[in-house]
Write a protein that holds these residues in place. Structure first.
Motif, PDB file in Angstrom:
ATOM      1  N   GLY A   1      -8.299  11.351  -4.364  1.00 25.38           N
ATOM      2  CA  GLY A   1      -8.616  11.188  -2.955  1.00 25.38           C
ATOM      3  C   GLY A   1      -8.317   9.791  -2.446  1.00 25.38           C
ATOM      4  O   GLY A   1      -8.327   8.823  -3.209  1.00 25.38           O
ATOM      5  N   GLU A   2      -8.055   9.700  -1.147  1.00 26.04           N
ATOM      6  CA  GLU A   2      -7.754   8.397  -0.541  1.00 26.04           C
ATOM      7  C   GLU A   2      -8.903   7.418  -0.736  1.00 26.04           C
ATOM      8  O   GLU A   2      -8.685   6.241  -1.017  1.00 26.04           O
ATOM      9  CB  GLU A   2      -7.462   8.572   0.949  1.00 26.04           C
ATOM     10  CG  GLU A   2      -7.008   7.304   1.620  1.00 26.04           C
ATOM     11  CD  GLU A   2      -6.665   7.521   3.085  1.00 26.04           C
ATOM     12  OE1 GLU A   2      -6.897   6.579   3.855  1.00 26.04           O
ATOM     13  OE2 GLU A   2      -6.180   8.594   3.443  1.00 26.04           O
ATOM     14  N   ASP A   3     -10.136   7.906  -0.605  1.00 29.69           N
ATOM     15  CA  ASP A   3     -11.296   7.031  -0.802  1.00 29.69           C
ATOM     16  C   ASP A   3     -11.381   6.551  -2.247  1.00 29.69           C
ATOM     17  O   ASP A   3     -11.806   5.429  -2.516  1.00 29.69           O
ATOM     18  CB  ASP A   3     -12.587   7.733  -0.388  1.00 29.69           C
ATOM     19  CG  ASP A   3     -12.814   9.047  -1.129  1.00 29.69           C
ATOM     20  OD1 ASP A   3     -11.834   9.779  -1.347  1.00 29.69           O
ATOM     21  OD2 ASP A   3     -13.971   9.330  -1.484  1.00 29.69           O
ATOM     22  N   GLU A   4     -10.938   7.388  -3.186  1.00 30.80           N
ATOM     23  CA  GLU A   4     -10.937   6.994  -4.595  1.00 30.80           C
ATOM     24  C   GLU A   4      -9.888   5.907  -4.853  1.00 30.80           C
ATOM     25  O   GLU A   4     -10.141   4.955  -5.582  1.00 30.80           O
ATOM     26  CB  GLU A   4     -10.654   8.210  -5.483  1.00 30.80           C
ATOM     27  CG  GLU A   4     -11.740   9.262  -5.432  1.00 30.80           C
ATOM     28  CD  GLU A   4     -11.366  10.540  -6.139  1.00 30.80           C
ATOM     29  OE1 GLU A   4     -12.230  11.065  -6.870  1.00 30.80           O
ATOM     30  OE2 GLU A   4     -10.236  11.022  -5.966  1.00 30.80           O
ATOM     31  N   VAL A   5      -8.730   6.048  -4.240  1.00 34.57           N
ATOM     32  CA  VAL A   5      -7.650   5.074  -4.416  1.00 34.57           C
ATOM     33  C   VAL A   5      -8.086   3.702  -3.919  1.00 34.57           C
ATOM     34  O   VAL A   5      -7.772   2.676  -4.533  1.00 34.57           O
ATOM     35  CB  VAL A   5      -6.372   5.527  -3.681  1.00 34.57           C
ATOM     36  CG1 VAL A   5      -5.315   4.439  -3.694  1.00 34.57           C
ATOM     37  CG2 VAL A   5      -5.826   6.791  -4.312  1.00 34.57           C
ATOM     38  N   GLN A   6      -8.807   3.669  -2.831  1.00 34.04           N
ATOM     39  CA  GLN A   6      -9.221   2.400  -2.237  1.00 34.04           C
ATOM     40  C   GLN A   6     -10.157   1.606  -3.144  1.00 34.04           C
ATOM     41  O   GLN A   6     -10.288   0.398  -2.990  1.00 34.04           O
ATOM     42  CB  GLN A   6      -9.861   2.629  -0.878  1.00 34.04           C
ATOM     43  CG  GLN A   6      -8.859   3.127   0.145  1.00 34.04           C
ATOM     44  CD  GLN A   6      -9.488   3.464   1.477  1.00 34.04           C
ATOM     45  OE1 GLN A   6     -10.701   3.417   1.639  1.00 34.04           O
ATOM     46  NE2 GLN A   6      -8.653   3.808   2.439  1.00 34.04           N
TER      47      GLN A   6
ATOM     48  N   SER B   1       0.825  -1.212   0.000  1.00 35.90           N
ATOM     49  CA  SER B   1       0.000   0.000   0.000  1.00 35.90           C
ATOM     50  C   SER B   1       0.860   1.264   0.000  1.00 35.90           C
ATOM     51  O   SER B   1       0.463   2.276  -0.580  1.00 35.90           O
ATOM     52  CB  SER B   1      -0.963  -0.010   1.180  1.00 35.90           C
ATOM     53  OG  SER B   1      -0.258  -0.124   2.395  1.00 35.90           O
TER      54      SER B   1
ATOM     55  N   GLU C   1      -0.561  11.813  -9.859  1.00 32.61           N
ATOM     56  CA  GLU C   1      -1.171  13.127  -9.589  1.00 32.61           C
ATOM     57  C   GLU C   1      -0.299  14.251 -10.136  1.00 32.61           C
ATOM     58  O   GLU C   1      -0.783  15.154 -10.817  1.00 32.61           O
ATOM     59  CB  GLU C   1      -1.353  13.337  -8.085  1.00 32.61           C
ATOM     60  CG  GLU C   1      -2.491  12.610  -7.467  1.00 32.61           C
ATOM     61  CD  GLU C   1      -2.606  12.874  -5.978  1.00 32.61           C
ATOM     62  OE1 GLU C   1      -3.744  12.898  -5.491  1.00 32.61           O
ATOM     63  OE2 GLU C   1      -1.574  13.065  -5.292  1.00 32.61           O
TER      64      GLU C   1
ATOM     65  N   VAL D   1       0.691   4.342  -2.754  1.00 34.28           N
ATOM     66  CA  VAL D   1       0.603   5.775  -2.452  1.00 34.28           C
ATOM     67  C   VAL D   1       1.640   6.544  -3.274  1.00 34.28           C
ATOM     68  O   VAL D   1       1.332   7.596  -3.840  1.00 34.28           O
ATOM     69  CB  VAL D   1       0.790   6.036  -0.939  1.00 34.28           C
ATOM     70  CG1 VAL D   1       0.963   7.517  -0.652  1.00 34.28           C
ATOM     71  CG2 VAL D   1      -0.392   5.477  -0.159  1.00 34.28           C
TER      72      VAL D   1
ATOM     73  N   THR E   1      -5.740  15.700  -8.597  1.00 35.34           N
ATOM     74  CA  THR E   1      -5.671  15.108  -7.266  1.00 35.34           C
ATOM     75  C   THR E   1      -6.546  13.866  -7.232  1.00 35.34           C
ATOM     76  O   THR E   1      -7.562  13.783  -7.916  1.00 35.34           O
ATOM     77  CB  THR E   1      -6.156  16.088  -6.174  1.00 35.34           C
ATOM     78  OG1 THR E   1      -7.480  16.501  -6.479  1.00 35.34           O
ATOM     79  CG2 THR E   1      -5.256  17.307  -6.098  1.00 35.34           C
TER      80      THR E   1
END
Length: 120
Positions: free
Chosen positions: A97-102, A78, A89, A82, A95
């Motif tokens: 978002g962290e929620d999008e990456v998940q 993980s 990005e 990142v 950009t």
């Protein structure tokens, strides 16, 4: 992203940030930032991923299927994901978002997501 705002200084910074990527990836990234051609995004993302993948796994990125599972098939952790996201990005000037990456699991998910992001 506005290609008209991409300066010579921006190009030098982009080239420097991608210096560990292949020359082909760097040139496609510069062309993308100058033209906004979203057809280049998939190759750019694969080139960035290749920078972080162990040498014995890079062969999987030659004509990879969209079903390739990024973390499992390429044996990425993980933290490396990142780093990949940060490089993407910076390269495509957006950009993520962290929620999008998940929600990104496969290479196809990633390419589709990035194309949608730069098309918005």
């Amino acid at each position: 992203m506005n290609p008209e705002n991409f300066t010579q200084e921006d190009e030098m910074a982009l080239r420097d940030s991608l210096k560990r990527c292949s020359a082909e990836t760097i040139e496609k990234a510069v062309e993308f930032r100058k033209t906004g051609n979203i057809d280049l995004v998939g190759d750019i993302v694969i080139g960035i991923i290749a920078r972080f993948v162990e040498p014995d796994k890079r062969e999987l990125l030659v004509n990879p299927p969209d079903s390739l599972i990024i973390l499992d098939d390429l044996e990425l952790d993980s933290l490396t994901m990142v780093e990949i996201v940060l490089a993407v990005e910076e390269t495509i000037d957006t950009t993520i978002g962290e929620d999008e990456v998940q929600q990104i699991r496969t290479l196809g998910d990633l390419k589709k997501f990035i194309k949608e992001k730069v098309s918005a």
